[in-house]
Design a protein around this motif. Structure first.
Motif, PDB file in Angstrom:
ATOM      1  N   UNK A   1       1.288  -1.550   0.434  1.00 23.42           N
ATOM      2  CA  UNK A   1      -0.416  -0.447  -0.130  1.00 23.42           C
ATOM      3  C   UNK A   1       0.887   1.301   0.422  1.00 23.42           C
ATOM      4  N   UNK A   2       1.674   1.444   0.731  1.00 28.56           N
ATOM      5  CA  UNK A   2       2.837   2.538   1.213  1.00 28.56           C
ATOM      6  C   UNK A   2       4.032   2.450   0.189  1.00 28.56           C
ATOM      7  N   UNK A   3       4.174   1.677  -0.447  1.00 28.36           N
ATOM      8  CA  UNK A   3       5.165   1.779  -1.184  1.00 28.36           C
ATOM      9  C   UNK A   3       5.573   0.898  -2.609  1.00 28.36           C
ATOM     10  N   UNK A   4       4.384   0.480  -2.307  1.00 29.98           N
ATOM     11  CA  UNK A   4       4.592  -0.046  -4.009  1.00 29.98           C
ATOM     12  C   UNK A   4       4.430  -1.522  -4.262  1.00 29.98           C
TER      13      UNK A   4
ATOM     14  N   UNK B   1      14.851   3.174   5.816  1.00 33.25           N
ATOM     15  CA  UNK B   1      15.607   1.678   5.452  1.00 33.25           C
ATOM     16  C   UNK B   1      15.143   0.807   4.342  1.00 33.25           C
ATOM     17  N   UNK B   2      13.758   1.280   4.131  1.00 38.73           N
ATOM     18  CA  UNK B   2      13.378   0.463   2.690  1.00 38.73           C
ATOM     19  C   UNK B   2      13.759   1.342   1.222  1.00 38.73           C
ATOM     20  N   UNK B   3      14.514   2.507   1.287  1.00 41.69           N
ATOM     21  CA  UNK B   3      15.265   3.586   0.676  1.00 41.69           C
ATOM     22  C   UNK B   3      16.256   2.854   0.290  1.00 41.69           C
ATOM     23  N   UNK B   4      17.111   3.041   1.376  1.00 44.53           N
ATOM     24  CA  UNK B   4      18.461   2.458   1.582  1.00 44.53           C
ATOM     25  C   UNK B   4      18.595   0.829   1.136  1.00 44.53           C
ATOM     26  N   UNK B   5      18.465   0.098   1.111  1.00 46.34           N
ATOM     27  CA  UNK B   5      17.784  -1.653   0.245  1.00 46.34           C
ATOM     28  C   UNK B   5      17.497  -1.556  -0.640  1.00 46.34           C
ATOM     29  N   UNK B   6      16.696  -0.261  -1.248  1.00 48.76           N
ATOM     30  CA  UNK B   6      17.305  -0.465  -2.508  1.00 48.76           C
ATOM     31  C   UNK B   6      18.046   0.320  -2.563  1.00 48.76           C
TER      32      UNK B   6
ATOM     33  N   UNK C   1      13.284   3.456  -6.854  1.00 43.25           N
ATOM     34  CA  UNK C   1      13.232   4.239  -6.538  1.00 43.25           C
ATOM     35  C   UNK C   1      12.322   5.754  -5.901  1.00 43.25           C
ATOM     36  N   UNK C   2      11.752   6.327  -7.435  1.00 42.92           N
ATOM     37  CA  UNK C   2      11.035   7.374  -8.228  1.00 42.92           C
ATOM     38  C   UNK C   2       9.422   7.044  -7.987  1.00 42.92           C
TER      39      UNK C   2
END
Length: 475
Positions: free
Chosen positions: A103-106, A183-188, A312-313
């Motif tokens: 829902x939040x990240x895609x 954390x999600x963004x850094x992992x990607x 990321x986008x």
């Protein structure tokens, strides 16, 4: 093209080790299954020791639990019931985390959570403990010397229960940290950086450095006029290309293979998958090409770095949507996008021309262009940041960092073109003069860097200062 050959659907066995490991990693059953096998082996070992102690062939240490068969059954039943209850809890938490991520990240980030080793090992530890406890419970039985009670196995079961408690505490902390957006963004971004490193390198040459045979330009011209087209056997995303296998296939047929698509492109059944020259080598290549490529229903990051940028986008534009309105998450995504573009600028030289060990060109591979990567990283975020000077400023700062690492004039022009688009959006949508001045200063810093940096003067710069009319000449 002169002719077309139908490609047989791949039968399997064509994926390289890294690709196979990645495919096996993206599931929630493999690690629990392996740990269950280990638990079964551990039970076989401990119950064998218990049998030897029961027969009087050895004496167990004093720290091993003792007790009657009824007490052992009660303890093991309680442990098994508690463990399977916690397994349900862990599974429920995992499902909630996956729902939140979707829902939040895609939905495209779900695979990142499924492949998380912490979640897999937590599930595996609890399932293995439950299986081990049930096996020990079944082993409690009557015997010739009285009831057989596997004391060592009971002790190990309680030790595994203590381990499960530690894993539960770890899992709660892990899942609470994992679902945090930074954390999600850094992992990607970390996965994207790894993919960039893995795909680095210049066009391949011969072992002795000599290049033999026709030049790449002449080969492409001959393939265009007299090559044989191999159609796509099934629709889907091109996920992986095994270049070493493709070179071997082309070498066996004394041919050259041109792949018009790159990993990440969607292939339609019947559309060209490859072009082979000479045409008479196409049947051999078509019969074996399935062992050198993988097609599936989704994109992967193994050889498709644009997919990592898209992830990321997607987080950034979701954060900028009116329903979420989370500007700081978008700024974090822009920071990591700039970092990844710096890595591409410094060390990304993907191979397009692949030669065999004798120096003959065997494979032409399609690669994403630098300007397309920059556009993917900034276009959609810029379009979603209308009237948001903070986002525009952070994009210009990211472009400035990338430009500092770039010495190629053409690549700098790509960055300047993107900066001009951001400047135009600012002029058109930001009402406050002070905010426009802030954006102007960042833009001017980037313009000055690209005009007088280590790359030298760029006579092709076509940018105008903010506030000037479109098409005006920059000073």
């Amino acid at each position: 093209m002169s002719s077309s050959y139908r490609l047989r659907k791949p039968r399997g066995g064509f994926r390289v080790a890294a690709w196979r490991l990645e495919a096996l990693r993206t599931n929630l059953w493999l690690v629990p299954a392996l740990e269950s096998l280990l638990a079964t082996a551990l039970f076989a070992a401990t119950v064998a020791v218990d049998r030897a102690a029961y027969d009087g062939r050895l004496t167990l240490p004093t720290w091993v639990l003792a007790g009657s068969a009824d007490g052992a059954r009660q303890i093991l039943t309680t442990v098994a019931a508690a463990v399977i209850t916690v397994v349900g809890l862990v599974f429920s938490i995992t499902i909630v985390a996956l729902t939140l991520a979707s829902t939040q990240f895609g939905p495209r980030l779900l695979r990142n959570f499924i492949r998380d080793r912490g979640t897999q090992h937590t599930l595996g530890t609890f399932v293995a403990t439950f299986l081990y406890t049930v096996l020990v419970l079944v082993a409690v039985s009557p015997g010739p010397h009285g009831d057989f009670v596997p004391h060592l196995s009971m002790t190990v079961a309680l030790a595994l229960t203590v381990l499960d408690l530690a894993m539960l505490i770890y899992f709660i902390n892990h899942i609470a940290r994992t679902i945090q957006l930074p954390e999600v963004i850094a992992a990607v971004a970390a996965d994207l950086a790894k993919a960039i490193v893995d795909q680095g390198g210049a066009d391949a040459s011969a072992v002795d450095g000599r290049e033999r045979g026709l030049s790449p330009a002449e080969l492409l011209a001959r393939m265009d006029s007299a090559g044989a087209v191999i159609p796509t056997p099934a629709s889907g995303y091109l996920q992986y290309l095994r270049h070493d296998r493709l070179i071997r296939i082309a070498r066996e047929a004394d041919a050259v293979i041109h792949l018009p698509y790159r990993p990440g492109h969607f292939l339609v059944e019947g559309a060209p998958l490859a072009v082979v020259w000479p045409a008479e080598a196409a049947p051999h290549v078509a019969a074996n090409l399935g062992r050198g490529q993988a097609t599936g229903p989704y994109r992967t990051l193994s050889q498709d770095i644009s997919f990592g940028i898209d992830q990321l986008v997607e987080i950034a534009i979701r954060a900028l949507s009116p329903a979420v309105n989370d500007t700081f998450t978008a700024l974090t995504c822009i920071d990591w996008l700039g970092d990844c573009l710096c890595r591409i600028t410094l060390g990304w030289h993907p191979q397009r021309v692949h030669r065999d060990r004798d120096g003959y060109v065997r494979v032409f591979a399609q690669q994403v262009a630098y300007d397309r990567l920059v556009q993917r990283a900034f276009d959609k975020v810029r379009q979603a940041s209308v009237a948001m000077p903070a986002v525009m400023i952070r994009q210009l700062d990211a472009l400035h960092r990338v430009a500092e690492q770039t010495v190629d004039p053409d690549r700098r022009q790509v960055l300047l073109d993107q900066a001009q688009l951001i400047a135009n959006t600012c002029d058109a949508t930001v009402p406050e003069q002070a905010d426009r001045d802030d954006v102007r200063r960042r833009f001017q810093l980037l313009f000055d860097l690209c005009s007088a940096g280590p790359a030298g003067e760029l006579p092709s710069v076509r940018l105008a200062p903010l506030g000037s009319g479109a098409g005006a000449t920059a000073p």
